[in-house]
Structures are given as C-alpha cells and as structure tokens.
Design an enzyme around this catalytic site. Structure first.
Site, PDB file in Angstrom:
ATOM      1  N   CYS A 233     -14.000  17.390   5.522  1.00  0.00           N
ATOM      2  CA  CYS A 233     -13.868  18.846   5.678  1.00  0.00           C
ATOM      3  C   CYS A 233     -13.924  19.407   4.265  1.00  0.00           C
ATOM      4  O   CYS A 233     -12.905  19.749   3.677  1.00  0.00           O
ATOM      5  CB  CYS A 233     -12.539  19.187   6.339  1.00  0.00           C
ATOM      6  SG  CYS A 233     -12.447  18.709   8.057  1.00  0.00           S
ATOM      7  N   ALA A 235     -15.538  21.971   2.257  1.00  0.00           N
ATOM      8  CA  ALA A 235     -15.683  23.248   1.545  1.00  0.00           C
ATOM      9  C   ALA A 235     -14.331  23.895   1.244  1.00  0.00           C
ATOM     10  O   ALA A 235     -13.418  23.773   2.044  1.00  0.00           O
ATOM     11  CB  ALA A 235     -16.514  24.213   2.392  1.00  0.00           C
ATOM     12  N   PRO A 236     -14.211  24.554   0.086  1.00  0.00           N
ATOM     13  CA  PRO A 236     -15.242  24.817  -0.921  1.00  0.00           C
ATOM     14  C   PRO A 236     -15.473  23.686  -1.930  1.00  0.00           C
ATOM     15  O   PRO A 236     -16.244  23.857  -2.860  1.00  0.00           O
ATOM     16  CB  PRO A 236     -14.694  26.066  -1.629  1.00  0.00           C
ATOM     17  CG  PRO A 236     -13.205  25.949  -1.505  1.00  0.00           C
ATOM     18  CD  PRO A 236     -12.957  25.280  -0.171  1.00  0.00           C
ATOM     19  N   GLY A 237     -14.806  22.556  -1.737  1.00  0.00           N
ATOM     20  CA  GLY A 237     -15.162  21.406  -2.552  1.00  0.00           C
ATOM     21  C   GLY A 237     -14.199  21.070  -3.674  1.00  0.00           C
ATOM     22  O   GLY A 237     -14.494  20.195  -4.496  1.00  0.00           O
ATOM     23  N   LYS A 239     -11.324  19.451  -3.748  1.00  0.00           N
ATOM     24  CA  LYS A 239     -10.824  18.063  -3.790  1.00  0.00           C
ATOM     25  C   LYS A 239     -11.986  17.090  -3.983  1.00  0.00           C
ATOM     26  O   LYS A 239     -11.848  16.087  -4.684  1.00  0.00           O
ATOM     27  CB  LYS A 239     -10.017  17.753  -2.529  1.00  0.00           C
ATOM     28  CG  LYS A 239      -8.769  18.636  -2.439  1.00  0.00           C
ATOM     29  CD  LYS A 239      -7.898  18.296  -1.259  1.00  0.00           C
ATOM     30  CE  LYS A 239      -6.775  19.311  -1.104  1.00  0.00           C
ATOM     31  NZ  LYS A 239      -7.236  20.655  -0.638  1.00  0.00           N
ATOM     32  N   ASP A 281     -20.416  18.295  12.180  1.00  0.00           N
ATOM     33  CA  ASP A 281     -19.095  18.393  12.800  1.00  0.00           C
ATOM     34  C   ASP A 281     -18.435  17.021  12.698  1.00  0.00           C
ATOM     35  O   ASP A 281     -18.919  16.050  13.291  1.00  0.00           O
ATOM     36  CB  ASP A 281     -19.277  18.825  14.268  1.00  0.00           C
ATOM     37  CG  ASP A 281     -17.948  18.978  14.977  1.00  0.00           C
ATOM     38  OD1 ASP A 281     -16.918  18.494  14.464  1.00  0.00           O
ATOM     39  OD2 ASP A 281     -17.942  19.577  16.068  1.00  0.00           O
ATOM     40  N   CYS A 353      -2.481  22.135   4.160  1.00  0.00           N
ATOM     41  CA  CYS A 353      -1.678  23.060   3.354  1.00  0.00           C
ATOM     42  C   CYS A 353      -0.730  23.812   4.287  1.00  0.00           C
ATOM     43  O   CYS A 353      -0.479  24.992   4.121  1.00  0.00           O
ATOM     44  CB  CYS A 353      -2.551  23.994   2.520  1.00  0.00           C
ATOM     45  SG  CYS A 353      -3.714  24.972   3.480  1.00  0.00           S
TER      46      CYS A 353
HETATM   47  C1  LIG Z   1      -8.769  23.140   4.378  1.00  0.00           C
HETATM   48  S1  LIG Z   1     -10.460  23.477   4.236  1.00  0.00           S
HETATM   49  C2  LIG Z   1     -10.979  22.187   3.143  1.00  0.00           C
HETATM   50  C3  LIG Z   1     -10.729  22.458   1.679  1.00  0.00           C
HETATM   51  C4  LIG Z   1     -11.452  21.482   0.764  1.00  0.00           C
HETATM   52  N1  LIG Z   1     -11.120  20.113   1.082  1.00  0.00           N
HETATM   53  C5  LIG Z   1     -11.159  21.739  -0.699  1.00  0.00           C
HETATM   54  O1  LIG Z   1     -10.303  21.068  -1.281  1.00  0.00           O
HETATM   55  O2  LIG Z   1     -11.801  22.624  -1.277  1.00  0.00           O
HETATM   56  C6  LIG Z   1     -11.073  22.904   5.751  1.00  0.00           C
HETATM   57  C7  LIG Z   1     -12.585  22.966   5.881  1.00  0.00           C
HETATM   58  O3  LIG Z   1     -12.952  22.207   7.036  1.00  0.00           O
HETATM   59  C8  LIG Z   1     -14.061  22.804   7.658  1.00  0.00           C
HETATM   60  N2  LIG Z   1     -14.089  22.286   9.045  1.00  0.00           N
HETATM   61  C9  LIG Z   1     -13.386  22.711  10.111  1.00  0.00           C
HETATM   62  N3  LIG Z   1     -13.667  21.967  11.186  1.00  0.00           N
HETATM   63  C10 LIG Z   1     -14.582  21.035  10.805  1.00  0.00           C
HETATM   64  C11 LIG Z   1     -15.286  20.006  11.467  1.00  0.00           C
HETATM   65  N4  LIG Z   1     -15.095  19.758  12.762  1.00  0.00           N
HETATM   66  N5  LIG Z   1     -16.163  19.252  10.763  1.00  0.00           N
HETATM   67  C12 LIG Z   1     -16.352  19.486   9.441  1.00  0.00           C
HETATM   68  N6  LIG Z   1     -15.731  20.471   8.762  1.00  0.00           N
HETATM   69  C13 LIG Z   1     -14.856  21.242   9.419  1.00  0.00           C
HETATM   70  C14 LIG Z   1     -13.769  24.288   7.514  1.00  0.00           C
HETATM   71  O4  LIG Z   1     -14.958  25.053   7.664  1.00  0.00           O
HETATM   72  C15 LIG Z   1     -13.180  24.347   6.099  1.00  0.00           C
HETATM   73  O5  LIG Z   1     -14.191  24.586   5.160  1.00  0.00           O
END
Ligand SMILES: C[S@@+](CC[C@H](N)C(=O)[O-])C[C@H]1O[C@@H](n2cnc3c(N)ncnc32)[C@H](O)[C@@H]1O
Length: 414
Positions: A233, A235-237, A239, A281, A353
């Site tokens: 998961c 975005a925005p990247g 981690k 997904d 978070c």
């Molecule tokens: C908490 S944020 C991640 C933050 C990111 N790890 C960072 O440190 O910048 C969760 C992300 O998961 C994505 N997301 C939600 N459901 C998802 C899925 N089923 N598959 C892939 N990504 C998903 C959301 O669009 C969102 O961008």
C-alpha cells in the site's frame, strides 16, 4: 482531504507569508471546528441555511483567528467581513460583523458553555472520545492534548546521500532551527513550519518530510541488501523511499489508486531512488503478482488515521464511526491475501497510523489465531508499549505521531 485541497489552492497565493498564514488558519479551523462551530447557535438568531455553508465556515475561521491564532480582534473581524464580500456574501457582511462582535461581548459565558460540553472541550467527535476512553482510559487526556497540538514538521535525512550530522550543519548554515531526534537515527525535528523547497538540498533529494513514528517502519522491516520487498500500500511512498535509502533492496511499490502512484514516482525521482511501480489491488494478487515470493512485505494498511490528527486535523471531521467495520474488514482481507506471497522465514510488517485496538492489536491477534504458520516477533522501542502481538505509540509520545506496528514472521516449518 485538507492536504489535497491545500496542494491545489495554496500555489495561487503569490506570497509565501500569505501561503503560510492560509495554511495555519485552515489547519487551526479544522482542529477547532467542533468547538467554534458549536458556539454559532448562541450567536445567530436563527441557523444559517445550507446554501450559506461557506459563510458558516468563515465565521468559524473568524473565531479561530481570535481564539487560537492570537489575531487581534479588530483585525480578525475586519478580515472576516472583507472575506464575506470576496465570497459574494455582500448582503451578509453586517451579520458577520454582528456575530463576531457578540462573541467578544459574551465571550466568557460562551467559553464556559463550550467547556462544559465534552465534544467542544476536546475538539474531537463523540464516537472517537468514546473509543479513546474505552481503549486507552489512562491516556485519553494526553491523546486529546496531543491530537490538538500544532506540531512542526519532522524530516527524514536521506542516508543514501549524506549523514544526518552533515545535514544538520547545512540546516544551521541556512539559519533553519532544527534538532536531531533523540533515538530515531534518520529524524530531524524542525522548530517551525516552513516552505520545504527552502530546505537545503530539497531538489537534490537530501531529505523528505516524514513523522518520526513513520520512520520506524524501515528499521522494523529491516530488509537487507538484495532482499525482495513488497510495499503493498505504497502511496505516497514515504516508507518505500526510506526502505530504499537504508539498503539496496529490490522493491515493488504497489498502489490501488493510479493518481496516488504518481506521487510515489515523484518522490522516488526527487530522492534519486528506484523501485518497480505497479497499480493493483493488494487483495487480488492474481491480477498483478509474478508468482515469486517476497522476503519482506510492508503492509501499511488503510486505517482510521486516528493517530495523526495533529498533522491531519480534518480527519476528525470526515471520519465516521460507521467507516470502521469496512476498514477492519479491508485490513483483514489485505493480511489474508498478502500472507501467501511471503517466503518461509520472511517478515511481514503490519503498520497503521491508528490508535484503535480494533485495527491494531485485536486485528493482528485474530490473524495469528487463524494462521498457524505466523508468529509475532517482539518489538521494543524507547516510546510506546507492547499491545497484544504488536507495539503501540500514542500521539505525542517522544514527539511522535500515533502508530501501531506488528512484525509477523512466517515459520520455516509448521
Ligand atoms: C496509509 S497509506 C500508505 C502510506 C505509505 N505507505 C507511505 O508511507 O507513504 C495507504 C495506501 O494504501 C492504498 N490502498 C488502499 N487499499 C489498497 C489495496 N487494496 N491495494 C493497494 N493499495 C491500497 C491507499 O490508496 C493509500 O495510498
């Protein structure tokens, strides 16, 4: 979200001083909405019709300026009346003036009323107050205080480009007041907010903005050089970039939303890092996975974001209690779908978070109960506490956002 709206709107203000004030004002307005909006029924003779929603927000911002930002009353009233005209509410300028002046006349009695109500005192919605008192009764007051604090940004120094000690010297040379975090090796806390493009080496990728609690993910995942890593998961990247700065791993950054994956691409480019990017997904690996297992998986799951209200104050306004069952089901679906993609002996780091047990300790405990080949590895950090199979940091502890982590290892033999 406020963050996305500001990213579009702020560049339209020509001066950096105006941009900084506008940002501070709307953040404070979101933080204080549940308090100052609750004062309006006592200041208005009848409720404003829905079509005057912008005027209502303006009144809340007028009160916010006077009460939370220390703007002198005469300046706040005059600016709010002017803004009513600018928004096309010329006919309501008298009303705006009367409401704010009434506040000034009746302030003490009205403040006492607001303080008598739990929601307007805490500036948090009732469902969240109840959840905090249920999950963290001994910490509820400190969580509420921390969630309402205004905090300067924390930076992550890009260790692939230079040391933190060197970067602190660059900051000092640029007269930017900053401090090394006491125990998070990559983190630097700024004394005040600023336009990030003024940071030394920003365009060369010397640093990124990321809370210290989020900076713990890369070391907890601890992927060595050559590891095959999935950030499920991404975005925005933030981690993903940190994992790449720490060691030369082969990282796949997966993200559901194509537009959000663009932000991962931009961050990688600025920080001079490389990863494989995929839109997909994570709950449907058959649609994007090449069949080769990962040694390390980061699942930074979508969550209530209740640990980061101090940085994203608007979350308290758009998150509802009714969102929780779907979020919990989504987190469980992500865990279940990603587990088969992890190699034996590999580590999956589950992160949120959130500060709600249903998304954290209880979620991971239920997963462990259903997966005999999964075990939780211990975590011990200078801030926070063990909570069930993971580790919970609450907002404000050692200056950090609220975050939950659980390290899950796949047994080599059942
Ligand atoms: C908490 S944020 C991640 C933050 C990111 N790890 C960072 O440190 O910048 C969760 C992300 O998961 C994505 N997301 C939600 N459901 C998802 C899925 N089923 N598959 C892939 N990504 C998903 C959301 O669009 C969102 O961008």
């Amino acid at each position: 979200s406020l963050r996305e709206v500001l990213a579009q709107q702020l560049p339209q203000l020509p001066q950096s001083r105006e941009r900084a004030f506008a940002s501070a004002l709307v953040h404070a307005g979101a933080r204080g909405w549940l308090r100052w909006n609750a004062a309006l029924p006592r200041l208005l003779q009848k409720p404003l019709p829905r079509r005057l929603g912008a005027l209502q927000a303006l009144l809340v911002l007028g009160l916010t300026q006077m009460e939370d930002l220390g703007v002198p009353a005469h300046a706040a009233v005059a600016a709010t009346v002017d803004a009513a005209r600018a928004l096309g509410h010329d006919a309501q300028r008298g009303l705006v003036n009367a409401v704010l002046r009434r506040w000034l006349r009746e302030r003490d009695a009205l403040l006492a009323r607001l303080d008598a109500d739990a929601v307007s005192r805490a500036r948090l919605p009732n469902w969240l107050l109840q959840a905090l008192h249920a999950d963290w009764p001994a910490y509820a007051a400190s969580i509420i205080n921390a969630s309402n604090a205004e905090v300067p940004p924390t930076l992550r120094v890009n260790s692939a480009r230079g040391s933190r000690a060197d970067y602190l010297q660059c900051l000092a040379a640029a007269a930017i007041d900053a401090q090394a975090h006491a125990w998070i090796a990559s983190a630097v806390t700024l004394a005040a907010s600023l336009d990030v493009t003024r940071l030394p080496g920003w365009f060369e990728g010397s640093c990124a903005v990321q809370d210290g609690a989020a900076q713990l993910a890369a070391s907890l995942l601890d992927a060595p050089t050559g590891a095959r890593v999935l950030d499920a998961c991404a975005a925005p990247g933030g981690k993903a970039c940190h994992i790449l700065e720490r060691s030369a791993v082969q990282l796949t950054a997966l993200e559901l939303e194509p537009a959000r994956l663009t932000r991962v691409r931009d961050n990688l480019a600025r920080l001079r890092l490389h990863a494989e990017l995929r839109v997909g997904d994570a709950t449907q690996p058959a649609t994007w996975w090449d069949g080769v297992t990962y040694t390390h998986i980061l699942l930074d799951a979508p969550c209530s974001a209740t640990g980061v209200l101090r940085r994203q104050p608007d979350v308290r306004l758009h998150r509802r209690a009714s969102d929780l069952p779907a979020l919990i089901a989504q987190q469980r679906a992500l865990l279940d779908a990603l587990w088969p993609l992890l190699a034996r002996g590999g580590t999956l780091l589950y992160a949120t978070c959130s500060i709600l047990r249903s998304e954290n300790a209880a979620q991971v405990a239920a997963f462990l109960a259903a997966h005999g080949d999964a075990e939780a590895l211990p975590i011990a950090l200078p801030a926070g506490r063990a909570d069930g199979p993971g580790w919970q940091i609450l907002p404000g502890e050692d200056g950090l956002d609220g975050m939950f982590y659980a390290r899950l290892r796949k047994r080599t033999a059942c």
